[in-house]
Structures are given as C-alpha cells and as structure tokens.
Design a protein around this motif. Structure first.
Motif, PDB file in Angstrom:
ATOM      1  N   ARG A  96       0.988  -1.283   0.074  1.00  0.00           N
ATOM      2  CA  ARG A  96       0.019   0.009  -0.075  1.00  0.00           C
ATOM      3  C   ARG A  96       0.953   1.140   0.101  1.00  0.00           C
ATOM      4  NH1 ARG A  96      -0.206  -2.019   5.455  1.00  0.00           N
ATOM      5  NH2 ARG A  96       0.774  -0.228   6.810  1.00  0.00           N
ATOM      6  N   ASN A  98       0.970   5.140   0.782  1.00  0.00           N
ATOM      7  CA  ASN A  98       0.305   6.355   1.508  1.00  0.00           C
ATOM      8  C   ASN A  98       1.098   7.752   0.967  1.00  0.00           C
ATOM      9  OD1 ASN A  98      -0.362   3.974   3.020  1.00  0.00           O
ATOM     10  ND2 ASN A  98       0.002   4.812   4.990  1.00  0.00           N
ATOM     11  N   LYS A 100       0.159  10.642   1.749  1.00  0.00           N
ATOM     12  CA  LYS A 100       0.346  11.647   2.587  1.00  0.00           C
ATOM     13  C   LYS A 100       0.554  13.027   2.077  1.00  0.00           C
ATOM     14  CE  LYS A 100       0.800  11.931   7.282  1.00  0.00           C
ATOM     15  NZ  LYS A 100       0.134  11.046   8.369  1.00  0.00           N
ATOM     16  N   TRP A 109      -2.603   9.279  11.469  1.00  0.00           N
ATOM     17  CA  TRP A 109      -2.603   7.778  11.588  1.00  0.00           C
ATOM     18  C   TRP A 109      -2.462   7.395  13.251  1.00  0.00           C
ATOM     19  CZ3 TRP A 109      -3.643   3.736   8.000  1.00  0.00           C
ATOM     20  CH2 TRP A 109      -3.637   4.190   6.799  1.00  0.00           C
ATOM     21  N   HIS A 112      -1.053   2.326  16.326  1.00  0.00           N
ATOM     22  CA  HIS A 112      -1.393   1.149  15.972  1.00  0.00           C
ATOM     23  C   HIS A 112      -0.400   0.063  15.659  1.00  0.00           C
ATOM     24  CE1 HIS A 112      -0.864   2.628  12.015  1.00  0.00           C
ATOM     25  NE2 HIS A 112      -1.133   1.455  11.624  1.00  0.00           N
ATOM     26  N   ASP A 114       0.001  -3.526  13.014  1.00  0.00           N
ATOM     27  CA  ASP A 114      -0.298  -3.684  11.357  1.00  0.00           C
ATOM     28  C   ASP A 114      -0.974  -5.311  11.548  1.00  0.00           C
ATOM     29  OD1 ASP A 114      -0.325  -1.395  10.487  1.00  0.00           O
ATOM     30  OD2 ASP A 114       1.347  -1.911   8.952  1.00  0.00           O
ATOM     31  N   LEU A 146       7.011   8.969   9.436  1.00  0.00           N
ATOM     32  CA  LEU A 146       6.444   7.778  10.309  1.00  0.00           C
ATOM     33  C   LEU A 146       7.241   7.780  11.591  1.00  0.00           C
ATOM     34  CD1 LEU A 146       4.912   5.345  10.141  1.00  0.00           C
ATOM     35  CD2 LEU A 146       7.218   3.999   9.117  1.00  0.00           C
ATOM     36  N   TYR A 171     -10.299  -0.853   5.718  1.00  0.00           N
ATOM     37  CA  TYR A 171      -8.879  -0.782   6.346  1.00  0.00           C
ATOM     38  C   TYR A 171      -9.235  -0.604   7.810  1.00  0.00           C
ATOM     39  CZ  TYR A 171      -4.194  -0.531   6.958  1.00  0.00           C
ATOM     40  OH  TYR A 171      -2.662  -0.958   7.211  1.00  0.00           O
ATOM     41  N   HIS A 209       3.129   2.026  15.492  1.00  0.00           N
ATOM     42  CA  HIS A 209       3.734   2.996  14.842  1.00  0.00           C
ATOM     43  C   HIS A 209       2.336   4.091  14.355  1.00  0.00           C
ATOM     44  CE1 HIS A 209       2.229   0.149  11.923  1.00  0.00           C
ATOM     45  NE2 HIS A 209       2.117   0.992  11.118  1.00  0.00           N
ATOM     46  N   SER A 211       1.522   8.232  12.787  1.00  0.00           N
ATOM     47  CA  SER A 211       1.936   9.470  12.147  1.00  0.00           C
ATOM     48  C   SER A 211       1.155  10.791  12.293  1.00  0.00           C
ATOM     49  CB  SER A 211       2.372   9.486  10.542  1.00  0.00           C
ATOM     50  OG  SER A 211       1.329   9.356   9.845  1.00  0.00           O
ATOM     51  N   ARG A 220       4.418  13.542   1.254  1.00  0.00           N
ATOM     52  CA  ARG A 220       5.415  12.655   1.996  1.00  0.00           C
ATOM     53  C   ARG A 220       5.071  11.190   1.773  1.00  0.00           C
ATOM     54  NH1 ARG A 220       4.588   9.763   6.923  1.00  0.00           N
ATOM     55  NH2 ARG A 220       3.619   8.830   5.235  1.00  0.00           N
ATOM     56  N   TYR A 224       4.579   0.766   1.327  1.00  0.00           N
ATOM     57  CA  TYR A 224       4.788  -0.257   2.412  1.00  0.00           C
ATOM     58  C   TYR A 224       4.708  -1.465   1.474  1.00  0.00           C
ATOM     59  CZ  TYR A 224       4.110   3.549   5.703  1.00  0.00           C
ATOM     60  OH  TYR A 224       4.371   4.482   6.564  1.00  0.00           O
TER      61      TYR A 224
HETATM   62  O1  AKG Z   1       2.347   6.537   6.371  1.00  0.00           O
HETATM   63  C1  AKG Z   1       2.154   6.774   7.436  1.00  0.00           C
HETATM   64  O2  AKG Z   1       2.127   8.287   7.939  1.00  0.00           O
HETATM   65  C2  AKG Z   1       1.419   5.798   8.557  1.00  0.00           C
HETATM   66  C3  AKG Z   1       0.732   4.833   7.730  1.00  0.00           C
HETATM   67  C4  AKG Z   1       0.426   3.632   8.703  1.00  0.00           C
HETATM   68  O3  AKG Z   1       0.593   3.778   9.820  1.00  0.00           O
HETATM   69  C5  AKG Z   1      -0.170   2.566   8.012  1.00  0.00           C
HETATM   70  O4  AKG Z   1      -0.231   2.410   6.854  1.00  0.00           O
HETATM   71  O5  AKG Z   1      -0.315   1.515   8.743  1.00  0.00           O
END
Ligand code: AKG
Length: 263
Positions: A96, A98, A100, A109, A112, A114, A146, A171, A209, A211, A220, A224
C-alpha cells in the motif's frame, strides 16, 4: 545486500532496521514518476481521505499494476534482507502506498500495530512478516515522518480496539488506549524515521507506529511492502486481492539494477 549477524540481532531486539538512501536518486525518481498513474486510478484499491474525497489516503496493490513497483518488490536489496530477517522465502501479502499529501491533506494515523487485521481477518497464522517501508519522497521532520516505538513487537498483540477507518471502507486499525500508550512510550521512546527519498526501513509487523497530519506544503509518500514468510501463508479469503494476496509463490529476485534500468 546482506545483513550482518549483529544487524539481524538488532532487528530482533528493536523491531526495525533503517537504511537511509538504500535506493539511489535515479531509482527514487522512477518510483516518483509512477505515482500519478497509480493515484489517478478509481478502483476499490484506492481509498480516499475522510475529509477530502479527492485526496488518496491509500493505494493498495500497486506492485500488481505498476512495472516500477513490481520491480521494486523483487530487488535483492529488499528481498535478501527480508529473507534473512524471516529466515526463509517470502511472498507479498499486501502493498500500500500512503501519499500523505501536504497542506494538511494527509491525515494522521493513530498509534497501532499492523498485524491484528492480517491475523483476525486474513488468517495469517503468526506475526512473521516484515513491512519494508520505502520512502518515495524525502521524509523530513516537517513532513510528518513515520513514528515508531522500537521494541514493541516483543509484546505480541497489544490489547487494542479495532475500528474501521473512513466509514468502514475496509482498512481496519487497532488503536492502543492512552494509558497503555503512555506506559510504552516511557519505556521505549519514540523514533521518527527521517531520510531522503529512496530510504528503506524494515519494520516488524507488531511494532507500534503512527504519524501526525502533514501540515507542510510537501507530499510525503511511503510505499509499504508487506513481505510474509512463505510458510506463514494466510488462510482467510474474505478480503480482495489488493489486501490479501492469495498467490503464495516464493518471490525470485531480479537483477539489482532492474529498477534503475527504467530511469
Ligand atoms: O505513512 C504513515 O504516515 C502511516 C501509515 C500507517 O501507519 C499504516 O499504513 O499502517
């Protein structure tokens, strides 16, 4: 790239390894060039921000339909370390992007892990997967980097409440409560992953993690790539291809120059 024994031990302890500039600027430019086409898709694999339907929050599965991203997933610089960290062959469970966006468009975010939805929804038996986090853009202190809490993978699944993100469009995040979070932060601290486009962090799927909102003017984006151990294949079939890839064939590396060849 081969990891040393001490790097592998560091990953087992801290839950992550960070390599600033693992991809060079030409390679990062190829990936940046592929973004507009990915982000302009309108299939279910594209999830928009809650506050702005025109802004993409997540683009799933780009390695299936974007040649630069397919090549990225197969570079020895990524595959070799991931195989070493998981001690076996791997396939991609999910990817995925992101993006941002800046100007506050890229929303926060919450903290959490994953792994929970991969376990409870996709049927992933064990937390034996690595999130290779590839910086598509520069990640600086002002572009909402992040944030990770090193070592928190050692707690396994934390007590957390699941809820659907953005009107239940599929999600799921499991947020830890504030008291748990405060205690863990006091013990482990928080690291911001800062580096130029092309940097890569290998992160254990149970590391906490999150953000903040990106209030800078600059995008930004991070890609992932979720590499799962081949012997840890998912048993669930509820979620679609872009969230729960059902092809468990172990990945074969390409030549390490294969992404650069597209420059
Ligand atoms: O990219 C981010 O700022 C966080 C993304 C995230 O936590 C996620 O995709 O699980």
């Amino acid at each position: 790239m081969e990891l040393s024994e001490s790097q592998i031990a560091q990953y087992d302890e801290e839950g992550y390894l960070f390599f600033p500039g693992l991809l060079d600027t030409d390679e990062a430019a190829v990936l940046q060039g592929a973004l507009p086409e990915i982000l302009s898709r309108d299939g279910p694999e594209i999830v928009s921000e809650k506050e702005d339907a025109s802004a993409v929050r997540l683009a799933f599965g780009a390695h299936f339909f974007s040649e630069p991203f397919r090549r990225l997933t197969l570079l020895p610089r990524l595959l070799n370390p991931v195989r070493q960290l998981l001690r076996e062959d791997v396939y991609i469970h999910q990817s995925r992007m992101n993006p941002k966006y800046g100007f506050g468009g890229g929303a926060s975010w919450d903290w959490h892990q994953d792994y929970p939805p991969w376990h409870s929804v996709d049927g992933m038996p064990e937390p034996r997967c690595v999130m290779a986090s590839v910086f598509i853009d520069d990640c600086t202190p002002v572009t909402s980097p992040l944030l990770i809490m090193p070592g928190t993978q050692r707690y396994g699944l934390l007590d957390a409440s699941p809820h659907k993100d953005a009107e239940g469009r599929g999600y799921e995040l499991h947020h830890v409560d504030n008291t748990t979070f405060e205690g863990l932060a006091a013990e482990h601290g928080i690291e911001a992953l800062i580096g130029p486009a092309g940097s890569v962090a290998f992160i254990h799927c149970n590391v906490l993690h999150g953000s903040a909102n990106n209030v800078s003017p600059w995008r930004r984006a991070i890609m992932y790539l979720i590499y799962n151990a081949a012997s840890n294949a998912c048993t669930g079939t509820v979620r679609p291809w872009y969230q729960n890839n059902r092809d468990f064939t172990p990945l074969e590396s390409l030549d390490d120059s294969s992404l650069r060849e597209l420059a």
